[in-house]
Motif scaffolding. Structure first.
Motif, PDB file in Angstrom:
ATOM      1  N   UNK A  53      13.311  -3.234  52.056  1.00  0.00           N
ATOM      2  CA  UNK A  53      13.999  -4.729  51.775  1.00  0.00           C
ATOM      3  C   UNK A  53      15.268  -4.397  51.290  1.00  0.00           C
ATOM      4  N   UNK A  54      16.007  -5.424  51.345  1.00  0.00           N
ATOM      5  CA  UNK A  54      17.521  -5.315  50.888  1.00  0.00           C
ATOM      6  C   UNK A  54      17.794  -6.555  50.161  1.00  0.00           C
ATOM      7  N   UNK A  55      18.411  -6.281  48.853  1.00  0.00           N
ATOM      8  CA  UNK A  55      18.498  -7.322  47.919  1.00  0.00           C
ATOM      9  C   UNK A  55      20.131  -7.375  47.649  1.00  0.00           C
ATOM     10  N   UNK A  56      20.543  -8.354  47.691  1.00  0.00           N
ATOM     11  CA  UNK A  56      22.349  -8.389  47.345  1.00  0.00           C
ATOM     12  C   UNK A  56      22.422  -9.589  46.540  1.00  0.00           C
ATOM     13  N   UNK A  57      23.218  -9.113  45.583  1.00  0.00           N
ATOM     14  CA  UNK A  57      23.389 -10.256  44.393  1.00  0.00           C
ATOM     15  C   UNK A  57      25.070 -10.313  44.188  1.00  0.00           C
ATOM     16  N   UNK A  58      25.666 -11.566  43.895  1.00  0.00           N
ATOM     17  CA  UNK A  58      26.979 -11.774  43.695  1.00  0.00           C
ATOM     18  C   UNK A  58      27.093 -11.460  42.213  1.00  0.00           C
ATOM     19  N   UNK A 116      11.035   5.875  44.005  1.00  0.00           N
ATOM     20  CA  UNK A 116      11.919   7.022  43.665  1.00  0.00           C
ATOM     21  C   UNK A 116      13.242   6.977  44.748  1.00  0.00           C
ATOM     22  N   UNK A 117      12.825   6.152  45.695  1.00  0.00           N
ATOM     23  CA  UNK A 117      13.846   5.920  47.018  1.00  0.00           C
ATOM     24  C   UNK A 117      14.721   4.665  46.864  1.00  0.00           C
ATOM     25  N   UNK A 118      14.567   4.054  45.768  1.00  0.00           N
ATOM     26  CA  UNK A 118      15.538   3.001  45.531  1.00  0.00           C
ATOM     27  C   UNK A 118      17.061   3.463  45.392  1.00  0.00           C
ATOM     28  N   UNK A 119      17.916   2.624  46.104  1.00  0.00           N
ATOM     29  CA  UNK A 119      19.208   3.107  45.852  1.00  0.00           C
ATOM     30  C   UNK A 119      20.212   1.757  45.736  1.00  0.00           C
ATOM     31  N   UNK A 120      21.074   1.943  45.188  1.00  0.00           N
ATOM     32  CA  UNK A 120      21.995   0.808  44.725  1.00  0.00           C
ATOM     33  C   UNK A 120      23.363   1.062  45.005  1.00  0.00           C
ATOM     34  N   UNK A 121      24.170   0.097  45.406  1.00  0.00           N
ATOM     35  CA  UNK A 121      25.520   0.246  45.885  1.00  0.00           C
ATOM     36  C   UNK A 121      26.413  -0.897  45.068  1.00  0.00           C
ATOM     37  N   UNK A 122      27.463  -0.686  44.561  1.00  0.00           N
ATOM     38  CA  UNK A 122      28.247  -2.030  44.029  1.00  0.00           C
ATOM     39  C   UNK A 122      29.565  -1.843  44.677  1.00  0.00           C
ATOM     40  N   UNK A 123      29.847  -2.970  45.589  1.00  0.00           N
ATOM     41  CA  UNK A 123      31.204  -3.014  46.315  1.00  0.00           C
ATOM     42  C   UNK A 123      31.597  -4.397  46.035  1.00  0.00           C
ATOM     43  N   UNK A 124      33.140  -4.506  45.581  1.00  0.00           N
ATOM     44  CA  UNK A 124      33.633  -5.680  45.378  1.00  0.00           C
ATOM     45  C   UNK A 124      33.008  -6.815  44.732  1.00  0.00           C
ATOM     46  N   UNK A 126      29.713  -6.908  44.519  1.00  0.00           N
ATOM     47  CA  UNK A 126      28.290  -7.520  45.166  1.00  0.00           C
ATOM     48  C   UNK A 126      27.521  -6.098  45.004  1.00  0.00           C
ATOM     49  N   UNK A 127      26.176  -6.455  44.486  1.00  0.00           N
ATOM     50  CA  UNK A 127      25.385  -5.310  44.213  1.00  0.00           C
ATOM     51  C   UNK A 127      24.360  -5.446  45.291  1.00  0.00           C
ATOM     52  N   UNK A 128      24.233  -4.280  45.967  1.00  0.00           N
ATOM     53  CA  UNK A 128      23.225  -4.114  46.980  1.00  0.00           C
ATOM     54  C   UNK A 128      22.107  -3.185  46.694  1.00  0.00           C
ATOM     55  N   UNK A 129      21.025  -3.566  46.808  1.00  0.00           N
ATOM     56  CA  UNK A 129      20.051  -2.710  46.376  1.00  0.00           C
ATOM     57  C   UNK A 129      18.967  -2.586  47.504  1.00  0.00           C
TER      58      UNK A 129
END
Lengths: 147, 133
Positions: A53-58, A116-124, A126-129
């Protein structure tokens, strides 16, 4: 904002002024009820595939250490605090619309997540999990033997 | 109002029939903070998802126009379960009531927030001598 029938600039009389204030208060309380509890902040999009699954938040203007992401089974919670900006002495505030304060959102996913495999990135802002599905929960193909 | 983006009234209702030649782009009105110090005007504009290459800032006379394009990359993300926001453009206009030095304006994008500083110009005083005739 709700549509304002009364334009305060043109109505100098006190009755309308009070009416406007009441109108503003009511509007604000209704909006706070809906948004102030931050049940809708930040706005999120949720996408799912069979095993991820991919969760993106502003979530603009945050530092990554102010964002907390927790995963348990199939629940994801995003929690954080947006600090108010430090303003120099003598700064005049003309407008302040940007959200400040604490927010908390909990989302339910259609499957249990491998924590354990959840990863998150924060770009511009926007948070992508990215949330992979738990291995033992992945659908398995059953081969049929001809007998 | 704490919603991150409020759609402008300009957007046509999606249900209305739109000519096929025109593709609709959503226009969001971003939230802003506006401050003023003795020397400058400061604008902070929430444009999550916008990178600095797609921000446009223009000042014409006393009109400041801030724009940014928010594009969600078209990779396959799977099935949409929940969509509380969509891609579109951010756009907001301001009227600046003070003289500013546009040459010295500083703008930067930081984590989806555009920070713009416009230094104020002190109006020049010219003294006019009166000649004795």
């Amino acid at each position: 904002m709700l549509f304002r029938i009364l334009d305060p600039q043109t109505k100098a009389n006190q009755f309308w002024r009070d009416f406007d204030r009441l109108n503003d208060e009511l509007t604000r309380s209704i909006l706070d009820d809906q948004f102030g509890s931050s049940s809708h902040f930040p706005p999120v999009n949720v996408y799912t595939k069979e095993d991820e699954a991919l969760v993106t938040c502003l979530l603009p203007g945050m530092e990554t250490d102010q964002i907390e992401i927790n995963v348990k089974d199939n629940m994801l919670s995003i929690h954080g605090k947006k600090k108010a900006e430090e303003l120099a002495e003598g700064t005049e505030v003309h407008r302040r619309e940007i959200f400040q304060g604490e927010f908390h959102r909990t989302l339910e996913l259609p499957f249990r997540v491998s924590q354990d495999q959840v990863s998150a990135k924060y770009v511009n802002g926007v948070l992508n999990i990215h949330l992979p599905r738990r291995e033992e929960d992945k659908p398995k193909k059953v081969s049929i033997s001809v007998g | 109002m704490n919603t991150l983006t409020k759609e402008n009234k300009q957007i046509l209702d999606e249900k209305t029939d739109v000519k096929e030649s025109k593709t609709q782009v959503r226009v969001y009105s971003p939230n802003v903070d506006v401050y003023e110090s003795e020397t400058s005007l400061f604008f902070r504009v929430e444009m999550p998802g916008v990178d600095e290459t797609s921000v446009e800032i223009s000042i014409e006379k006393d009109q400041l126009h801030l724009e940014g394009k928010f594009h969600i990359p078209g990779i396959d993300r799977g099935q949409v379960r929940l969509a509380e926001y969509k891609e579109g453009n951010y756009s907001r206009k301001f009227t600046i009531g003070k003289a500013v030095d546009t040459e010295k304006a500083v703008a930067k994008m930081k984590n989806g927030i555009l920070e713009l500083t416009l230094p104020k110009i002190e109006p020049k005083k010219t003294k006019i001598e009166i000649q004795n005739s």
